[in-house]
Motif scaffolding. Structure first.
Motif, mmCIF file in Angstrom:
data_model
loop_
_atom_site.group_PDB
_atom_site.id
_atom_site.type_symbol
_atom_site.label_atom_id
_atom_site.label_comp_id
_atom_site.label_asym_id
_atom_site.label_seq_id
_atom_site.Cartn_x
_atom_site.Cartn_y
_atom_site.Cartn_z
ATOM 1 N N ALA A 26 -6.190 -4.839 1.624
ATOM 2 C CA ALA A 26 -6.267 -3.645 0.777
ATOM 3 C C ALA A 26 -5.368 -2.547 1.336
ATOM 4 C CB ALA A 26 -7.712 -3.154 0.688
ATOM 5 N N THR A 27 -5.358 -2.379 2.671
ATOM 6 C CA THR A 27 -4.495 -1.369 3.264
ATOM 7 C C THR A 27 -3.033 -1.699 2.983
ATOM 8 O OG1 THR A 27 -6.101 -1.280 5.044
ATOM 9 C CG2 THR A 27 -4.082 -0.061 5.377
ATOM 10 N N PHE A 28 -2.701 -2.979 3.075
ATOM 11 C CA PHE A 28 -1.316 -3.394 2.859
ATOM 12 C C PHE A 28 -0.879 -3.109 1.424
ATOM 13 C CE2 PHE A 28 1.788 -6.561 1.499
ATOM 14 C CZ PHE A 28 2.801 -6.304 2.406
ATOM 15 N N THR A 29 -1.698 -3.481 0.447
ATOM 16 C CA THR A 29 -1.291 -3.237 -0.939
ATOM 17 C C THR A 29 -1.203 -1.736 -1.205
ATOM 18 O OG1 THR A 29 -3.585 -3.531 -1.598
ATOM 19 C CG2 THR A 29 -2.115 -5.361 -1.991
ATOM 20 N N ALA A 30 -2.160 -0.966 -0.665
ATOM 21 C CA ALA A 30 -2.104 0.489 -0.851
ATOM 22 C C ALA A 30 -0.811 1.032 -0.258
ATOM 23 C CB ALA A 30 -3.313 1.154 -0.207
ATOM 24 N N TYR A 31 -0.424 0.504 0.904
ATOM 25 C CA TYR A 31 0.810 0.957 1.542
ATOM 26 C C TYR A 31 2.039 0.547 0.762
ATOM 27 C CZ TYR A 31 0.040 3.693 5.555
ATOM 28 O OH TYR A 31 -0.247 4.769 6.337
ATOM 29 N N ALA A 32 2.045 -0.709 0.268
ATOM 30 C CA ALA A 32 3.210 -1.170 -0.485
ATOM 31 C C ALA A 32 3.428 -0.279 -1.693
ATOM 32 C CB ALA A 32 3.011 -2.624 -0.905
ATOM 33 N N VAL A 33 2.363 -0.026 -2.459
ATOM 34 C CA VAL A 33 2.485 0.810 -3.653
ATOM 35 C C VAL A 33 2.837 2.250 -3.259
ATOM 36 C CG1 VAL A 33 1.250 1.729 -5.645
ATOM 37 C CG2 VAL A 33 0.904 -0.635 -4.963
ATOM 38 N N GLY A 34 2.130 2.770 -2.260
ATOM 39 C CA GLY A 34 2.351 4.158 -1.853
ATOM 40 C C GLY A 34 3.747 4.378 -1.315
ATOM 41 N N ILE A 35 4.277 3.419 -0.550
ATOM 42 C CA ILE A 35 5.628 3.568 0.011
ATOM 43 C C ILE A 35 6.672 3.568 -1.101
ATOM 44 C CG2 ILE A 35 7.397 2.291 1.287
ATOM 45 C CD1 ILE A 35 5.305 1.659 3.376
ATOM 46 N N LEU A 36 6.521 2.638 -2.060
ATOM 47 C CA LEU A 36 7.486 2.605 -3.162
ATOM 48 C C LEU A 36 7.448 3.918 -3.941
ATOM 49 C CD1 LEU A 36 7.218 -1.044 -4.525
ATOM 50 C CD2 LEU A 36 8.905 -0.053 -2.975
ATOM 51 N N MET A 37 6.215 4.411 -4.226
ATOM 52 C CA MET A 37 6.095 5.676 -4.954
ATOM 53 C C MET A 37 6.715 6.819 -4.153
ATOM 54 S SD MET A 37 2.192 5.371 -6.359
ATOM 55 C CE MET A 37 2.030 7.057 -6.926
#
Lengths: 297, 310
Positions: free
Chosen positions: A108-119
């Motif tokens: 969950a942390t990884f997906t949140a980071y992937a989305v957050g970093i792209l944004m």
């Protein structure tokens, strides 16, 4: 370091990378708080990996209900931490439950980071309307009390592992985005970005290859802290009865199932609470140690 | 300054409107499922259609949204499916109970965290500073549900000093409030203390503090008259924003101790798909959160003269 004799061979870049890794580990040893945190995390990772070997009983088998810690089982073995209301060994469930939390929390942390970093990269590098839209969206999501958001999402789309990851990503990505955006705004005016632009690199290449690696320091510290929050979230959802469906062992769920008996048999809820608190403490101490080291450089 | 306040308040309303649209879409996009939730899974097709007709669900979606919003603003909530009474009849008393809990938490947490944060920040790196920092990492690592279990094991099971539930069955009982407040304070005070400490430590390195010390002012006067004024601006914002976290915390604590408050109501509504109650609770929660953020922002600029006069 003794390896300093290596000079101009093609491997020298590997050597410098290795030396840097050794040096940062040595720095890390200076922060005893960070070391304790890392030790706790490594402990739980080992427990999760070797769960089948070290767990004394089957975590789903109903053996002997309401056994106090230290009770001997008639068919051999001891319930070191007692059993729960339907007779499952608490130690075994704790050991297997570490797998659940150590799979879902990093995911969950990884997906949140992937989305957050792209944004964050898009908002900070492109600026203009992209930035405006993304920033407004994240302002609105962040203005929600987090748990209210989780409860409404999970109660509407249902409780399952994937849905928990979706909900956590939705609620945490805006926070990651804010941090990344701030870092990008600082880094986008650096010379190496200008050089890449002149070389004619594409925007995504510049964002991912030139800017992102240079923003990693603060992001790693934040990721550790956020991992702690995600573990709390998964625990809270389990505790509120919105977590992973039974019977798979999940620390939050174990507390939820046994909290009504906590007045008479406190051991049933006490040990899962200790386990989850120790893991969160591990990540928070690690984050504190890493921050201390990064400030020292 | 005036324009800034207007901007903040405008943003607050925009946020509320966007949230209301999202909430409406999430819960009421399909009238069929609304009718099923209201009338139960064993209702007939005709009954559902009749109910939908009576409540105007065959109108276009934007007409439905606007009339829903109109009812909301005027406080005319629908009837709760679970409690079979108008939503406002359950919502406001529960909100009052949570307000009592929240005020009690703040009355304990603010003095405690400010004093600890100031003491730690006054002498950065001292033994007291290290102790307070490590303690606050530990307390913020223990989630509310875990400290609720720990504290009730200690005070209810072993010492038998306090009651284990806080249902307030026989009227208001201060003893039943102690454990919920303790749990929330324990989780929240560490963060506020750390932020206060950081702010205080920063102020203590300022040249004007050195000047005050060197011109021979007594140390406590330097702290009380010079340092605190600037050091307390950040904690003010942090404390206001803490209300947002508290709204999450009360859900866990009220559920654990069976306290009849707003958080437990929201959870019960969500678990039972009581959509009108979910909508009302969610809007109230978002309003409280956004309003406190707005107050925090406005207060911050008001307290900080460098921003106020620029």
């Amino acid at each position: 370091m003794a390896n300093a004799t290596v000079t101009t061979t093609p491997e020298s870049t590997h050597w410098t990378a290795l030396k840097r890794a050794i040096r940062s580990f040595a720095l890390f040893r200076e922060s005893w708080i960070g070391m304790i945190g890392a030790a706790i995390i490594v402990f739980w990772i080992l427990v999760a990996i070797f769960a089948p070997l070290i767990s004394p009983f089957d975590p789903l088998a109903t053996l002997q209900p309401f056994a106090k810690p230290g009770t001997t089982f008639v068919k051999g073995g001891t319930f070191l931490l007692g059993t729960d209301h339907i007779g499952r060994d608490i130690l075994s469930r704790l050991i297997w439950g570490s797998r659940t939390v150590l799979i879902y929390a990093p995911l969950a942390t990884f997906t949140a980071y992937a989305v957050g970093i792209l944004m964050g990269l898009a908002a900070g590098y492109q600026r203009g309307w992209v930035d405006d839209v993304l920033s407004r969206i994240s302002d609105i999501v962040l203005s929600f009390p987090v748990l209210v958001l989780y409860i409404i999402i999970i109660a509407t789309i249902g409780a399952s592992g994937v849905n928990i990851i979706i909900a956590i990503t939705f609620a945490s990505a805006p926070g990651v985005m804010r941090i990344v955006r701030g870092l990008v705004l600082d880094l986008r005016s650096r010379d190496y970005v200008a050089a890449a632009q002149i070389r004619g690199e594409s925007a995504w290449y510049i964002m991912l290859v030139e800017i992102l690696p240079n923003a990693r320091g603060p992001l790693i510290v934040d990721a550790c802290l956020r991992m702690g929050y995600v573990i709390i979230t998964i625990g809270v959802l389990g505790f509120l009865g919105l977590g992973l469906p039974p019977p798979d062992p999940d620390w939050g769920g174990m507390i939820n199932e046994t909290r009504q008996m906590a007045m008479a048999f406190p051991h049933m809820a006490l040990f899962p609470c200790m386990a989850i608190s120790s893991l969160i403490l591990g990540f928070n101490l690690l984050a504190d140690g890493l921050r201390e080291i990064s400030l020292r450089d | 300054m005036f324009v800034f306040i207007l901007k903040r308040i405008a943003f607050m309303f925009i946020t509320m409107v966007v949230v209301s649209v999202l909430l409406f879409l999430l819960l009421e996009i399909s009238p069929g499922s609304v009718a099923t939730k209201v009338l139960g899974p064993y209702s007939s097709e005709e009954q559902r259609n009749l109910w939908l007709e009576q409540h105007g669900y065959f109108e276009p979606i934007y007409v439905r949204y606007l009339s829903w919003l109109g009812n909301f603003v005027t406080g005319e909530f629908s009837e709760s499916i679970r409690f079979k009474v108008p939503v406002s009849e359950v919502l406001w008393p529960r909100l009052g109970n949570t307000a009592i809990l929240g005020i009690a938490v703040f009355a304990v947490m603010i003095p405690l965290s400010l004093v600890l944060g100031i003491l730690a920040g006054m002498r950065e790196g001292s033994k007291l500073d290290r102790t307070i920092s490590v303690t606050s990492i530990v307390t913020t690592s223990v989630p509310e549900f875990a400290s609720a279990v720990f504290l009730s094991a200690l005070f209810v099971f072993w010492l038998k000093w306090l009651p284990g539930t806080s249902g307030m069955a026989e009227g208001f009982n201060l003893k039943e409030l102690v454990l919920p407040v303790m749990v929330l304070v324990l989780y929240d005070f560490g963060y506020v203390a750390r932020m206060t400490r950081a702010s205080m430590a920063e102020v203590m390195t300022m040249p004007y503090i050195r000047t005050a010390v060197l011109k021979g002012l007594p140390y406590n006067k330097v702290i009380l008259k010079h340092a605190l004024r600037n050091a307390l601006i950040t904690p003010f914002t942090v404390i206001m924003l803490q209300i947002n976290w508290l709204l999450s915390g009360v859900i866990v604590v009220e559920f654990f101790f069976a306290y009849k408050g707003f958080g437990a109501l929201l959870l019960e509504a969500s678990l039972n798909q009581d959509i009108f109650l979910i909508e009302a609770c969610a809007m109230v929660a978002v309003f409280v959160a956004v309003a406190t953020q707005t107050i925090a922002d406005i207060g911050y600029t008001y307290l900080n003269p460098r921003i106020r006069f620029s």
